[in-house]
Write a protein that holds these residues in place. Structure first.
Motif, mmCIF file in Angstrom:
data_model
loop_
_atom_site.group_PDB
_atom_site.id
_atom_site.type_symbol
_atom_site.label_atom_id
_atom_site.label_comp_id
_atom_site.label_asym_id
_atom_site.label_seq_id
_atom_site.Cartn_x
_atom_site.Cartn_y
_atom_site.Cartn_z
ATOM 1 N N THR A 192 0.831 -1.205 0.000
ATOM 2 C CA THR A 192 0.000 0.000 0.000
ATOM 3 C C THR A 192 0.865 1.255 0.000
ATOM 4 O O THR A 192 0.607 2.210 -0.736
ATOM 5 N N ILE A 193 1.888 1.225 0.829
ATOM 6 C CA ILE A 193 2.799 2.368 0.896
ATOM 7 C C ILE A 193 3.472 2.585 -0.455
ATOM 8 O O ILE A 193 3.563 3.701 -0.964
ATOM 9 N N ARG A 194 3.930 1.488 -1.052
ATOM 10 C CA ARG A 194 4.630 1.621 -2.330
ATOM 11 C C ARG A 194 3.678 2.049 -3.441
ATOM 12 O O ARG A 194 4.069 2.774 -4.355
ATOM 13 N N ALA A 195 2.452 1.570 -3.357
ATOM 14 C CA ALA A 195 1.463 1.998 -4.353
ATOM 15 C C ALA A 195 1.209 3.497 -4.224
ATOM 16 O O ALA A 195 1.106 4.222 -5.231
ATOM 17 N N ALA A 196 1.101 3.950 -2.968
ATOM 18 C CA ALA A 196 0.906 5.381 -2.742
ATOM 19 C C ALA A 196 2.096 6.167 -3.265
ATOM 20 O O ALA A 196 1.949 7.218 -3.903
ATOM 21 N N ASN A 197 3.296 5.616 -3.028
ATOM 22 C CA ASN A 197 4.508 6.268 -3.514
ATOM 23 C C ASN A 197 4.490 6.371 -5.037
ATOM 24 O O ASN A 197 4.802 7.422 -5.608
ATOM 25 N N ALA A 198 4.086 5.272 -5.676
ATOM 26 C CA ALA A 198 4.052 5.270 -7.141
ATOM 27 C C ALA A 198 3.014 6.261 -7.661
ATOM 28 O O ALA A 198 3.266 6.980 -8.642
ATOM 29 N N ASP A 199 1.862 6.288 -7.002
ATOM 30 C CA ASP A 199 0.818 7.227 -7.421
ATOM 31 C C ASP A 199 1.295 8.668 -7.302
ATOM 32 O O ASP A 199 1.056 9.504 -8.184
ATOM 33 N N ILE A 200 1.971 8.940 -6.187
ATOM 34 C CA ILE A 200 2.443 10.313 -5.960
ATOM 35 C C ILE A 200 3.517 10.676 -6.982
ATOM 36 O O ILE A 200 3.543 11.786 -7.521
ATOM 37 N N ARG A 201 4.409 9.734 -7.248
ATOM 38 C CA ARG A 201 5.448 9.998 -8.257
ATOM 39 C C ARG A 201 4.830 10.283 -9.622
ATOM 40 O O ARG A 201 5.285 11.156 -10.359
ATOM 41 N N LYS A 202 3.784 9.508 -9.922
ATOM 42 C CA LYS A 202 3.116 9.710 -11.204
ATOM 43 C C LYS A 202 2.491 11.107 -11.261
ATOM 44 O O LYS A 202 2.589 11.818 -12.273
#
Lengths: 194, 218
Positions: free
Chosen positions: B166-176
């Motif tokens: 979940t954390i990494r998904a959030a990180n990826a979303d934010i990076r995007k």
């Protein structure tokens, strides 16, 4: 951030680093020198951990408190103006971090911060076998323990403890008296009531 | 000298004799420098932002940071509130696991969390700040985390992995999102927050899978 008070811990800082060296190290860290900040960490971590551990009474919470203290210190070094000892400034951050985490821990465990006093008070009075001093301090009610730790062990004045704990100076004095009374009972030391 | 004075002095002497320093069971510096590294990475990203767009958040929020020698504070509340609301999802993601850690008996029967499903990406979505020290610290922590993760009960391990995903998904979303708006202070703060969450999770796993230690300060 609160205004800094006068330099503290004169009596307890017999092992304190040379003030000039400390100031230079703090200045270097404030300029972004990570190595200097690590030296500050190495120098003060034990004391900050002791403060956090005695305030929270929980080892893992205390470690979190130490980390938070130094991370916040790093972020706020540019606001440290040297009007007080670095130790004082750092300890104030630690007290805030410890009390904040203590409150969260109490909520998590559904034990309210001041639900223990009666039990602790009874324990102090009914006392079975005497405890060592650290254990007796750890068993104190939160309010009394916080003041005792700050004033009795870490050299805060009552005014400083009151400000850090957001209580009245009179309350700080009363809690300190209460803590001593409870400790004396728990440790089976004679203590007349004033 | 009466009895009261004697006992008080004795108590005071005992208190004065207590060592103010208590050593930690482990070296906390790696975790601290990792969090500082995340802050520095954020600071680097914010340096390119005009001062009016890069407010200085209070350190007490725990969700945004400024390194030393950094200044500037404009319109804190709207951005702080936005960041705070956005972080609720991350905090919630970890909350279940924290509860499970405290009450393992009830953990297995807890309902599945409502988390964002991790999205596959063609690169490491959690590359972190591009500094050597940060990467080294993260690699070291992650290695220990992976070793300790294997020691956990399957249900707990699964939950931890879900949280990390979940954390990494959030990180990826934010990076995007940052690709479209690279100077967004809110997004940069949120990005750094995911780094903090990751390190906190690693630390929690490492700590709680370590051999038991005495709880008394004495």
């Amino acid at each position: 951030m609160r205004a800094e008070a006068v330099v503290l811990f004169d009596a307890k800082d017999a092992m304190a680093p040379d003030p000039a060296d400390e100031l230079n190290t703090v200045s270097a860290a404030a300029g972004g020198d990570r190595g200097a900040f690590e030296r500050l960490y190495r120098r003060h971590a034990g004391r900050v951990h002791g403060l956090c551990l005695r305030l929270t009474g929980h080892r893992e919470t205390a470690e979190d408190c130490v980390q938070e203290t130094f991370v916040q210190a790093w972020r706020g070094l540019d606001r440290f103006q040297g009007r007080s000892a670095f130790t004082t400034w750092l300890h104030r951050i630690a007290v805030n971090a410890a009390l904040s985490r203590r409150r969260r821990l109490a909520q998590t465990l559904e034990t309210g911060a001041e639900t223990a006093p009666d039990e602790a008070e009874r324990a102090g009075v009914d006392a079975a076998p005497p405890l060592d001093l650290e254990a007796a301090i750890a068993a104190l009610p939160d309010g009394a323990r916080h003041v005792l730790v700050l004033v009795g062990i870490y050299g805060f004045s009552h005014a400083e403890a009151a400000e850090s704990l957001d209580i009245a100076v009179g309350t700080s004095k009363a809690q300190f008296h209460r803590a001593r009374r409870l400790l004396a009972a728990r440790l089976e030391l004679p203590l007349e009531e004033s | 000298m009466n009895m009261k004075e004697t006992s008080r002095r004795s108590l005071d002497q005992r208190l004065a004799a207590l060592d103010p320093e208590i050593a930690t069971d482990r070296d906390l510096w790696p975790s601290i420098v990792a969090k500082i590294g995340a802050s520095d990475a954020l600071e680097g990203s914010l340096d390119a932002i005009p001062p009016e767009a890069a407010p200085e958040f209070s350190a007490h929020t725990g969700s945004a940071h400024t390194g030393p020698a950094r200044a500037g504070s404009v319109r804190r509340w709207p951005l702080a509130l936005a960041a705070g609301f956005a972080l609720v999802a991350l905090v919630g993601a970890l909350f279940g696991w924290q509860v499970a850690r405290l009450r393992p008996a009830t953990f297995a029967s807890s309902p599945p969390p409502v988390f964002t499903k991790p999205q596959p990406t063609d690169r490491d979505p959690f590359a972190g700040p591009e500094t050597e020290s940060f990467r080294a610290t993260r690699a070291s922590l992650e290695q220990t985390y992976q070793q300790r993760l294997a020691l956990l009960a399957p249900a707990t391990r699964h939950r931890v992995e879900q949280d990390l995903a979940t954390i990494r998904a959030a990180n990826a979303d934010i990076r995007k999102a940052l690709e479209a708006d690279p100077q967004s202070a809110v997004l940069n703060h949120l990005l750094a927050s995911t780094l903090h969450e990751e390190f906190d999770l690693y630390t929690a796993v490492i700590r709680n899978s370590a051999p038991a230690v005495p709880r008394s300060p004495s």
